[in-house]
Design a protein around this motif. Structure first.
Motif, PDB file in Angstrom:
ATOM      1  N   MET A   1      12.113 -18.131 -19.644  1.00 57.37           N
ATOM      2  CA  MET A   1      12.519 -19.100 -18.622  1.00 57.37           C
ATOM      3  C   MET A   1      11.337 -19.438 -17.710  1.00 57.37           C
ATOM      4  O   MET A   1      10.575 -18.561 -17.334  1.00 57.37           O
ATOM      5  CB  MET A   1      13.656 -18.492 -17.775  1.00 57.37           C
ATOM      6  N   ASN A   2      11.194 -20.718 -17.404  1.00 56.48           N
ATOM      7  CA  ASN A   2      10.185 -21.149 -16.435  1.00 56.48           C
ATOM      8  C   ASN A   2      10.891 -21.417 -15.109  1.00 56.48           C
ATOM      9  O   ASN A   2      11.661 -22.359 -14.984  1.00 56.48           O
ATOM     10  CB  ASN A   2       9.480 -22.423 -16.912  1.00 56.48           C
ATOM     11  N   LEU A   3      10.635 -20.535 -14.142  1.00 50.93           N
ATOM     12  CA  LEU A   3      11.406 -20.527 -12.902  1.00 50.93           C
ATOM     13  C   LEU A   3      10.521 -20.808 -11.684  1.00 50.93           C
ATOM     14  O   LEU A   3       9.410 -20.282 -11.572  1.00 50.93           O
ATOM     15  CB  LEU A   3      12.039 -19.127 -12.739  1.00 50.93           C
ATOM     16  N   ILE A   4      11.061 -21.624 -10.763  1.00 48.80           N
ATOM     17  CA  ILE A   4      10.384 -21.862  -9.482  1.00 48.80           C
ATOM     18  C   ILE A   4      11.182 -21.150  -8.398  1.00 48.80           C
ATOM     19  O   ILE A   4      12.408 -21.265  -8.360  1.00 48.80           O
ATOM     20  CB  ILE A   4      10.366 -23.372  -9.152  1.00 48.80           C
ATOM     21  N   LEU A   5      10.500 -20.434  -7.505  1.00 52.38           N
ATOM     22  CA  LEU A   5      11.165 -19.895  -6.321  1.00 52.38           C
ATOM     23  C   LEU A   5      10.819 -20.786  -5.144  1.00 52.38           C
ATOM     24  O   LEU A   5       9.640 -20.962  -4.804  1.00 52.38           O
ATOM     25  CB  LEU A   5      10.699 -18.455  -6.044  1.00 52.38           C
ATOM     26  N   LEU A   6      11.859 -21.376  -4.542  1.00 53.58           N
ATOM     27  CA  LEU A   6      11.656 -22.236  -3.380  1.00 53.58           C
ATOM     28  C   LEU A   6      12.120 -21.494  -2.134  1.00 53.58           C
ATOM     29  O   LEU A   6      13.040 -20.679  -2.207  1.00 53.58           O
ATOM     30  CB  LEU A   6      12.516 -23.497  -3.498  1.00 53.58           C
ATOM     31  N   GLY A   7      11.515 -21.805  -1.001  1.00 51.82           N
ATOM     32  CA  GLY A   7      11.983 -21.180   0.238  1.00 51.82           C
ATOM     33  C   GLY A   7      10.898 -21.202   1.287  1.00 51.82           C
ATOM     34  O   GLY A   7       9.705 -21.304   0.977  1.00 51.82           O
ATOM     35  N   ALA A   8      11.330 -21.077   2.541  1.00 61.18           N
ATOM     36  CA  ALA A   8      10.406 -21.120   3.671  1.00 61.18           C
ATOM     37  C   ALA A   8       9.404 -19.974   3.588  1.00 61.18           C
ATOM     38  O   ALA A   8       9.641 -18.997   2.884  1.00 61.18           O
ATOM     39  CB  ALA A   8      11.214 -21.017   4.966  1.00 61.18           C
ATOM     40  N   PRO A   9       8.301 -20.070   4.346  1.00 62.92           N
ATOM     41  CA  PRO A   9       7.396 -18.924   4.440  1.00 62.92           C
ATOM     42  C   PRO A   9       8.183 -17.720   4.959  1.00 62.92           C
ATOM     43  O   PRO A   9       8.947 -17.846   5.917  1.00 62.92           O
ATOM     44  CB  PRO A   9       6.339 -19.369   5.459  1.00 62.92           C
ATOM     45  N   ASP A 103      12.864 -24.842 -16.001  1.00 65.53           N
ATOM     46  CA  ASP A 103      14.275 -24.624 -16.301  1.00 65.53           C
ATOM     47  C   ASP A 103      15.124 -24.567 -15.041  1.00 65.53           C
ATOM     48  O   ASP A 103      16.262 -25.016 -15.042  1.00 65.53           O
ATOM     49  CB  ASP A 103      14.450 -23.315 -17.081  1.00 65.53           C
ATOM     50  N   CYS A 104      14.579 -23.952 -13.973  1.00 65.52           N
ATOM     51  CA  CYS A 104      15.404 -23.747 -12.786  1.00 65.52           C
ATOM     52  C   CYS A 104      14.546 -23.630 -11.531  1.00 65.52           C
ATOM     53  O   CYS A 104      13.447 -23.054 -11.572  1.00 65.52           O
ATOM     54  CB  CYS A 104      16.216 -22.466 -12.976  1.00 65.52           C
ATOM     55  N   ALA A 105      15.036 -24.182 -10.415  1.00 65.57           N
ATOM     56  CA  ALA A 105      14.414 -23.971  -9.105  1.00 65.57           C
ATOM     57  C   ALA A 105      15.434 -23.211  -8.263  1.00 65.57           C
ATOM     58  O   ALA A 105      16.527 -23.716  -7.995  1.00 65.57           O
ATOM     59  CB  ALA A 105      14.063 -25.306  -8.460  1.00 65.57           C
ATOM     60  N   LEU A 106      15.077 -21.978  -7.913  1.00 70.88           N
ATOM     61  CA  LEU A 106      15.993 -21.122  -7.151  1.00 70.88           C
ATOM     62  C   LEU A 106      15.563 -21.116  -5.687  1.00 70.88           C
ATOM     63  O   LEU A 106      14.451 -20.675  -5.363  1.00 70.88           O
ATOM     64  CB  LEU A 106      15.951 -19.696  -7.718  1.00 70.88           C
ATOM     65  N   ALA A 107      16.444 -21.638  -4.808  1.00 68.95           N
ATOM     66  CA  ALA A 107      16.088 -21.735  -3.382  1.00 68.95           C
ATOM     67  C   ALA A 107      16.669 -20.553  -2.618  1.00 68.95           C
ATOM     68  O   ALA A 107      17.860 -20.247  -2.728  1.00 68.95           O
ATOM     69  CB  ALA A 107      16.622 -23.042  -2.811  1.00 68.95           C
ATOM     70  N   TYR A 180      14.633 -33.086  -5.022  1.00 67.97           N
ATOM     71  CA  TYR A 180      13.920 -33.447  -6.264  1.00 67.97           C
ATOM     72  C   TYR A 180      14.518 -32.681  -7.451  1.00 67.97           C
ATOM     73  O   TYR A 180      14.826 -33.261  -8.494  1.00 67.97           O
ATOM     74  CB  TYR A 180      12.432 -33.121  -6.084  1.00 67.97           C
ATOM     75  N   TYR A 181      14.705 -31.351  -7.278  1.00 69.18           N
ATOM     76  CA  TYR A 181      15.226 -30.546  -8.397  1.00 69.18           C
ATOM     77  C   TYR A 181      16.742 -30.679  -8.536  1.00 69.18           C
ATOM     78  O   TYR A 181      17.268 -30.547  -9.644  1.00 69.18           O
ATOM     79  CB  TYR A 181      14.779 -29.083  -8.262  1.00 69.18           C
ATOM     80  N   ASP A 182      17.432 -30.968  -7.439  1.00 69.54           N
ATOM     81  CA  ASP A 182      18.875 -31.184  -7.519  1.00 69.54           C
ATOM     82  C   ASP A 182      19.146 -32.421  -8.377  1.00 69.54           C
ATOM     83  O   ASP A 182      20.046 -32.422  -9.234  1.00 69.54           O
ATOM     84  CB  ASP A 182      19.438 -31.352  -6.099  1.00 69.54           C
ATOM     85  N   ALA A 183      18.335 -33.459  -8.168  1.00 66.20           N
ATOM     86  CA  ALA A 183      18.515 -34.703  -8.939  1.00 66.20           C
ATOM     87  C   ALA A 183      18.291 -34.466 -10.433  1.00 66.20           C
ATOM     88  O   ALA A 183      18.825 -35.194 -11.267  1.00 66.20           O
ATOM     89  CB  ALA A 183      17.545 -35.766  -8.420  1.00 66.20           C
ATOM     90  N   GLN A 184      17.508 -33.421 -10.767  1.00 66.25           N
ATOM     91  CA  GLN A 184      17.282 -33.094 -12.189  1.00 66.25           C
ATOM     92  C   GLN A 184      18.311 -32.082 -12.689  1.00 66.25           C
ATOM     93  O   GLN A 184      18.203 -31.589 -13.821  1.00 66.25           O
ATOM     94  CB  GLN A 184      15.883 -32.492 -12.379  1.00 66.25           C
ATOM     95  N   SER A 189      20.948 -22.386  -5.271  1.00 65.05           N
ATOM     96  CA  SER A 189      20.613 -21.843  -3.950  1.00 65.05           C
ATOM     97  C   SER A 189      21.315 -20.518  -3.747  1.00 65.05           C
ATOM     98  O   SER A 189      22.472 -20.357  -4.138  1.00 65.05           O
ATOM     99  CB  SER A 189      21.059 -22.806  -2.854  1.00 65.05           C
ATOM    100  N   ILE A 190      20.619 -19.573  -3.117  1.00 68.10           N
ATOM    101  CA  ILE A 190      21.257 -18.295  -2.773  1.00 68.10           C
ATOM    102  C   ILE A 190      20.960 -17.938  -1.318  1.00 68.10           C
ATOM    103  O   ILE A 190      19.965 -18.392  -0.742  1.00 68.10           O
ATOM    104  CB  ILE A 190      20.803 -17.127  -3.697  1.00 68.10           C
ATOM    105  N   ASP A 191      21.828 -17.096  -0.752  1.00 62.99           N
ATOM    106  CA  ASP A 191      21.658 -16.603   0.614  1.00 62.99           C
ATOM    107  C   ASP A 191      20.531 -15.560   0.606  1.00 62.99           C
ATOM    108  O   ASP A 191      20.620 -14.559  -0.101  1.00 62.99           O
ATOM    109  CB  ASP A 191      22.996 -15.969   1.037  1.00 62.99           C
ATOM    110  N   GLY A 192      19.481 -15.813   1.400  1.00 56.48           N
ATOM    111  CA  GLY A 192      18.361 -14.869   1.444  1.00 56.48           C
ATOM    112  C   GLY A 192      18.323 -14.053   2.722  1.00 56.48           C
ATOM    113  O   GLY A 192      17.312 -13.411   3.012  1.00 56.48           O
ATOM    114  N   THR A 193      19.426 -14.083   3.483  1.00 54.13           N
ATOM    115  CA  THR A 193      19.397 -13.390   4.788  1.00 54.13           C
ATOM    116  C   THR A 193      19.830 -11.927   4.690  1.00 54.13           C
ATOM    117  O   THR A 193      19.673 -11.172   5.633  1.00 54.13           O
ATOM    118  CB  THR A 193      20.352 -14.062   5.804  1.00 54.13           C
ATOM    119  N   LYS A 194      20.403 -11.540   3.558  1.00 53.16           N
ATOM    120  CA  LYS A 194      20.889 -10.163   3.412  1.00 53.16           C
ATOM    121  C   LYS A 194      19.717  -9.250   3.024  1.00 53.16           C
ATOM    122  O   LYS A 194      18.582  -9.672   3.014  1.00 53.16           O
ATOM    123  CB  LYS A 194      21.997 -10.129   2.348  1.00 53.16           C
ATOM    124  N   GLY A 195      20.020  -8.021   2.685  1.00 50.13           N
ATOM    125  CA  GLY A 195      18.942  -7.074   2.341  1.00 50.13           C
ATOM    126  C   GLY A 195      18.229  -7.462   1.050  1.00 50.13           C
ATOM    127  O   GLY A 195      18.664  -8.358   0.328  1.00 50.13           O
TER     128      GLY A 195
END
Ligand code: AP5
Ligand code: ZN
Length: 209
Positions: A1-9, A103-107, A180-184, A189-195
């Motif tokens: 799988m070719n995966l992008i991880l998206l998210g703030a610094p 294949d996927c952009a995971l935010a 951009y990736y949603d249109a494709q 998206s996942i919650d990144g605030t937990k442990g």
């Protein structure tokens, strides 16, 4: 799988990537780590990138596109890869579409207040790229990398005012990539605030691993 991880610094992309490397059996490419290493070794690439990074600005697109292209062409990326910190702009995403099929952009969704708290506790290893947190993910021995034994440091762009600027840059220039990736049909998206472990669990579920 070719995966992008998206998210703030500071959203936890690098931390999640180090888990997914094992789980997926593919390498992770962090443009930030490649640039920091270039700065440490004082290469021409490092010299061009340093002033942008220290100011919390993005390095020019063509510079990172070229280095990414070179890295993806290596043999270890043939069966898949994880991108951590690339693409960061629409032109970078368009260039990436020419280089590889994504294949996927995971935010990772994390609000600014949580980010600012995380950044103050971050410690990094400039030799191997490992990332720690004084409370959430401490090394076994204070300020020493578990993996390579190098001394851990605070990143020069983790001061509060630079972090604020990096967050602004993220919301202006990088967040539009979600659309951009949603249109494709590739955005998840996942919650990144937990442990850290909860985030790993959410990622495994979202990616169907
Ligand atoms: P880069 O190195 O990519 O930094 P970033 O995107 O700003 O992301 P960070 O590395 O700061 O955060 P992260 O999401 O990986 O979080 P981490 O896992 O460390 O880029 C730096 C600079 O390089 C840019 O500003 C730019 O100048 C340049 N650059 C790089 N790529 C570029 C590109 N494509 N185009 C142009 N310029 C580019 O986690 C943060 C902290 O929180 C850690 O201490 C961690 O232990 C802790 N933590 C993680 N997850 C959790 C959790 N779930 N709970 C509690 N703590 C957690
Ligand atoms: Zn190390």
């Amino acid at each position: 799988m070719n995966l992008i991880l998206l998210g703030a610094p500071g959203a936890g992309k690098g931390t999640l990537a180090s888990y997914l490397i094992e789980k997926m059996g593919v390498p992770s490419i962090s443009t930030g780590n490649i640039l920091r290493e270039a700065i440490k070794n004082n290469t021409p690439l490092g010299q061009s990138a340093k002033e942008y990074m220290d100011a919390g600005k993005l390095v020019p697109d063509q510079l990172v596109i070229d280095l990414l292209k070179e890295r993806i062409a290596k043999r270890d990326c043939k069966s898949g890869f994880i991108l951590d910190g690339f693409p960061r702009t629409i032109p970078q995403a368009e260039a990436l579409d020419e280089i590889a099929k994504i294949d996927c952009a995971l935010a990772l969704e994390v609000p600014n207040e949580v980010i600012e708290k995380r950044m103050t506790g971050r410690r990094v290893c400039l030799r191997c790229g490992a990332t720690y947190h004084v409370e959430a993910n401490p090394p076994r021995v204070a300020d020493v990398c578990d993996i390579c034994g190098d001394k851990l440091v605070i990143r020069s762009d983790d001061q509060a005012d630079v972090v604020r600027h990096r967050l602004e840059t993220y919301h202006e220039q990088t967040e539009p990539l979600k659309g951009y990736y949603d249109a494709q049909g590739k955005l998840k998206s996942i919650d990144g605030t937990k442990g850290i472990h909860e985030t790993e669990k959410f990622a495994v579920e979202a990616l169907g691993l």
